[in-house]
Scaffold this motif. Structure first.
Motif, PDB file in Angstrom:
ATOM      1  N   VAL A  34       0.834  -1.202   0.000  1.00 19.64           N
ATOM      2  CA  VAL A  34       0.000   0.000   0.000  1.00 19.64           C
ATOM      3  C   VAL A  34       0.866   1.247   0.000  1.00 19.64           C
ATOM      4  CG1 VAL A  34      -1.638   1.334   1.384  1.00 19.64           C
ATOM      5  CG2 VAL A  34      -1.988  -1.112   1.061  1.00 19.64           C
ATOM      6  N   ALA A  35       1.939   1.248   0.799  1.00 23.17           N
ATOM      7  CA  ALA A  35       2.815   2.419   0.879  1.00 23.17           C
ATOM      8  C   ALA A  35       3.473   2.733  -0.460  1.00 23.17           C
ATOM      9  CB  ALA A  35       3.876   2.191   1.946  1.00 23.17           C
ATOM     10  N   VAL A  36       3.792   1.693  -1.233  1.00 21.58           N
ATOM     11  CA  VAL A  36       4.442   1.907  -2.523  1.00 21.58           C
ATOM     12  C   VAL A  36       3.427   2.185  -3.623  1.00 21.58           C
ATOM     13  CG1 VAL A  36       5.904   0.833  -4.284  1.00 21.58           C
ATOM     14  CG2 VAL A  36       6.419   0.507  -1.866  1.00 21.58           C
ATOM     15  N   MET A  37       2.260   1.516  -3.576  1.00 20.25           N
ATOM     16  CA  MET A  37       1.279   1.651  -4.659  1.00 20.25           C
ATOM     17  C   MET A  37       0.476   2.938  -4.575  1.00 20.25           C
ATOM     18  SD  MET A  37      -0.253  -2.160  -5.342  1.00 20.25           S
ATOM     19  CE  MET A  37      -0.748  -2.420  -3.632  1.00 20.25           C
ATOM     20  N   LEU A  38       0.229   3.439  -3.378  1.00 21.91           N
ATOM     21  CA  LEU A  38      -0.648   4.610  -3.233  1.00 21.91           C
ATOM     22  C   LEU A  38      -0.148   5.827  -4.017  1.00 21.91           C
ATOM     23  CD1 LEU A  38      -3.226   5.562  -1.898  1.00 21.91           C
ATOM     24  CD2 LEU A  38      -1.870   6.302   0.078  1.00 21.91           C
ATOM     25  N   PRO A  39       1.128   6.221  -3.919  1.00 22.40           N
ATOM     26  CA  PRO A  39       1.584   7.362  -4.736  1.00 22.40           C
ATOM     27  C   PRO A  39       1.441   7.105  -6.231  1.00 22.40           C
ATOM     28  CG  PRO A  39       3.164   6.857  -3.003  1.00 22.40           C
ATOM     29  CD  PRO A  39       2.191   5.731  -3.036  1.00 22.40           C
ATOM     30  N   THR A  63      -7.176   0.914 -15.280  1.00 21.59           N
ATOM     31  CA  THR A  63      -7.060  -0.476 -14.850  1.00 21.59           C
ATOM     32  C   THR A  63      -5.769  -1.101 -15.364  1.00 21.59           C
ATOM     33  OG1 THR A  63      -9.461  -0.700 -14.846  1.00 21.59           O
ATOM     34  CG2 THR A  63      -8.166  -2.728 -14.867  1.00 21.59           C
ATOM     35  N   LEU A  64      -5.526  -0.959 -16.674  1.00 16.91           N
ATOM     36  CA  LEU A  64      -4.331  -1.571 -17.266  1.00 16.91           C
ATOM     37  C   LEU A  64      -3.049  -0.937 -16.718  1.00 16.91           C
ATOM     38  CD1 LEU A  64      -5.508  -1.915 -20.981  1.00 16.91           C
ATOM     39  CD2 LEU A  64      -5.204  -3.739 -19.296  1.00 16.91           C
ATOM     40  N   THR A  65      -3.030   0.382 -16.628  1.00 17.51           N
ATOM     41  CA  THR A  65      -1.830   1.076 -16.148  1.00 17.51           C
ATOM     42  C   THR A  65      -1.528   0.725 -14.698  1.00 17.51           C
ATOM     43  OG1 THR A  65      -2.337   2.915 -17.641  1.00 17.51           O
ATOM     44  CG2 THR A  65      -0.723   3.321 -15.897  1.00 17.51           C
ATOM     45  N   ALA A  66      -2.570   0.741 -13.868  1.00 17.96           N
ATOM     46  CA  ALA A  66      -2.353   0.427 -12.458  1.00 17.96           C
ATOM     47  C   ALA A  66      -1.900  -1.018 -12.279  1.00 17.96           C
ATOM     48  CB  ALA A  66      -3.643   0.670 -11.686  1.00 17.96           C
ATOM     49  N   THR A  67      -2.502  -1.938 -13.049  1.00 20.77           N
ATOM     50  CA  THR A  67      -2.110  -3.344 -12.934  1.00 20.77           C
ATOM     51  C   THR A  67      -0.653  -3.552 -13.327  1.00 20.77           C
ATOM     52  OG1 THR A  67      -4.375  -4.038 -13.424  1.00 20.77           O
ATOM     53  CG2 THR A  67      -2.632  -5.684 -13.695  1.00 20.77           C
ATOM     54  N   VAL A  68      -0.243  -2.960 -14.444  1.00 22.41           N
ATOM     55  CA  VAL A  68       1.144  -3.108 -14.906  1.00 22.41           C
ATOM     56  C   VAL A  68       2.121  -2.502 -13.907  1.00 22.41           C
ATOM     57  CG1 VAL A  68       2.791  -2.388 -16.679  1.00 22.41           C
ATOM     58  CG2 VAL A  68       0.536  -3.244 -17.338  1.00 22.41           C
ATOM     59  N   LEU A  69       1.782  -1.312 -13.408  1.00 20.80           N
ATOM     60  CA  LEU A  69       2.690  -0.653 -12.458  1.00 20.80           C
ATOM     61  C   LEU A  69       2.793  -1.428 -11.145  1.00 20.80           C
ATOM     62  CD1 LEU A  69       1.740   3.109 -12.999  1.00 20.80           C
ATOM     63  CD2 LEU A  69       3.840   1.946 -13.703  1.00 20.80           C
ATOM     64  N   VAL A  70       1.678  -2.010 -10.718  1.00 19.16           N
ATOM     65  CA  VAL A  70       1.711  -2.793  -9.476  1.00 19.16           C
ATOM     66  C   VAL A  70       2.584  -4.030  -9.647  1.00 19.16           C
ATOM     67  CG1 VAL A  70       0.322  -4.266  -7.978  1.00 19.16           C
ATOM     68  CG2 VAL A  70      -0.462  -1.974  -8.540  1.00 19.16           C
ATOM     69  N   ILE A  71       2.412  -4.745 -10.778  1.00 17.56           N
ATOM     70  CA  ILE A  71       3.150  -5.992 -10.986  1.00 17.56           C
ATOM     71  C   ILE A  71       4.632  -5.737 -11.232  1.00 17.56           C
ATOM     72  CG2 ILE A  71       3.401  -7.975 -12.531  1.00 17.56           C
ATOM     73  CD1 ILE A  71       0.360  -7.884 -12.938  1.00 17.56           C
ATOM     74  N   TRP A  72       4.930  -4.723 -12.057  1.00 19.78           N
ATOM     75  CA  TRP A  72       6.316  -4.531 -12.489  1.00 19.78           C
ATOM     76  C   TRP A  72       7.097  -3.526 -11.659  1.00 19.78           C
ATOM     77  CZ3 TRP A  72       8.475  -7.787 -15.816  1.00 19.78           C
ATOM     78  CH2 TRP A  72       7.617  -8.552 -16.634  1.00 19.78           C
ATOM     79  N   VAL A  73       6.383  -2.658 -10.939  1.00 17.35           N
ATOM     80  CA  VAL A  73       7.081  -1.588 -10.211  1.00 17.35           C
ATOM     81  C   VAL A  73       6.835  -1.667  -8.709  1.00 17.35           C
ATOM     82  CG1 VAL A  73       7.358   0.912  -9.957  1.00 17.35           C
ATOM     83  CG2 VAL A  73       6.980  -0.079 -12.225  1.00 17.35           C
ATOM     84  N   ALA A  74       5.570  -1.670  -8.314  1.00 16.83           N
ATOM     85  CA  ALA A  74       5.245  -1.517  -6.899  1.00 16.83           C
ATOM     86  C   ALA A  74       5.710  -2.687  -6.055  1.00 16.83           C
ATOM     87  CB  ALA A  74       3.737  -1.316  -6.735  1.00 16.83           C
ATOM     88  N   GLU A  75       5.283  -3.902  -6.406  1.00 25.73           N
ATOM     89  CA  GLU A  75       5.638  -5.057  -5.579  1.00 25.73           C
ATOM     90  C   GLU A  75       7.144  -5.305  -5.521  1.00 25.73           C
ATOM     91  OE1 GLU A  75       3.335  -8.419  -6.723  1.00 25.73           O
ATOM     92  OE2 GLU A  75       1.507  -7.678  -5.769  1.00 25.73           O
TER      93      GLU A  75
END
Length: 283
Positions: A34-39, A63-75
């Motif tokens: 949450v701390a990484v994905m929220l910004p 939806t697509l942008t958030a999903t890609v960023l979460v999988i490849w960047v945030a986690e």
């Protein structure tokens, strides 16, 4: 090119075989994500909302942008940047285990004079090491002292050997051990004597257990040239000589005497006439 140093938490917790870290606690992992994905989510929404795309297109882009960023960047970023915090409980537990006292067996030769043992105990006390048991064996040039030590977890073999040397000990050796070492040799010998009384043929295995040694076959025993006190032969009438070896740990005179007494007991029982059934005490 010098390889980059490993992260401290990774070096302490990663598997030696596969290199993977243990699974962090779910609550900590959720908070980190949450701390990484929220910004990232706020930034993406701010950029897309200001566009003049149709409502459905905006939803798809978000939806697509958030999903890609979460999988490849945030986690991956959360796992990398917050690694120490994610694994803090496991790291704390591991460090407590590492600092816990460890048990060691130690042998050293001291001069047979007043104050020699006191100097040795002071040298060990300076390292925070506690003597749990001690056995003294007279030898030709002094006394061989055998200890069970409780040492701080950070102390290694080299530090203990240095302490024994500073205390006046020579020809010192130390080995990792367990709480079983607290059972003294006399108690082990009596327990094994009861075992031999029931089955004299188990003499080789019983002596090997008593001495924490390995039984050599006659062919292997004939190949040994220099034993430096690590080879012990026990003569028996029905087995022939039984040879035991314990590399790096010479047998003490007391250990040799206990092994010979067990052999005498086994030989006496092996040649004792069987007790007639009518004389046996009923159970």
């Amino acid at each position: 090119m010098k390889p980059p140093e490993r992260n401290t938490s990774a070096a302490e917790l990663s598997c030696e075989v596969c290199g993977l870290m243990p699974e962090p606690h779910k609550a900590r992992l959720t908070l980190a994500n949450v701390a990484v994905m929220l910004p990232i989510e706020l930034l993406v929404h701010a950029l897309v909302v200001e566009t003049h795309l149709p409502y459905v297109a905006k939803v798809l882009v978000l939806t697509l942008t958030a999903t890609v960023l979460v999988i490849w960047v945030a986690e991956p970023s959360a796992a990398r940047m917050l690694r120490s915090w994610l694994h803090a409980p496991a790291l704390s537990h591991r460090r407590k285990l590492g600092a816990a006292p460890a048990l060691w067996r130690a042998r050293t030769v001291l001069r047979d004079e007043p104050g020699s043992l006191q100097r040795l105990t002071r040298a060990l006390a300076r390292t925070g090491t506690n003597i749990l048991s001690i056995h003294v064996h007279p030898v030709a040039d002094g006394v061989l002292d055998e200890f069970v030590l409780s040492a701080p977890g950070h102390l290694g073999e080299r530090a203990l050997l240095d302490a024994l040397h500073d205390g006046g000990g020579t020809r010192s050796h130390v080995w990792h051990t367990t709480a079983l070492a607290m059972a003294d040799g006399q108690t082990r010998a009596l327990s094994l004597a009861a075992r031999i009384a029931d089955a004299p043929d188990e003499l080789p295995l019983a002596v090997a257990e008593l001495l924490r040694a390995r039984v050599l076959s006659p062919a292997d025993a004939a190949l040994v040239k220099h034993d430096a006190g690590t080879l012990l032969k026990i003569p028996t009438a029905w087995h022939g000589p039984i040879t035991f070896v314990r590399p790096g740990e010479p047998f003490t005179p007391a250990e040799s005497a206990r092994a010979h007494r067990l052999a005498e007991l086994a030989e006496t029982l092996a040649h004792r006439p069987a007790v007639p059934s009518q004389w046996r005490t009923p159970n």
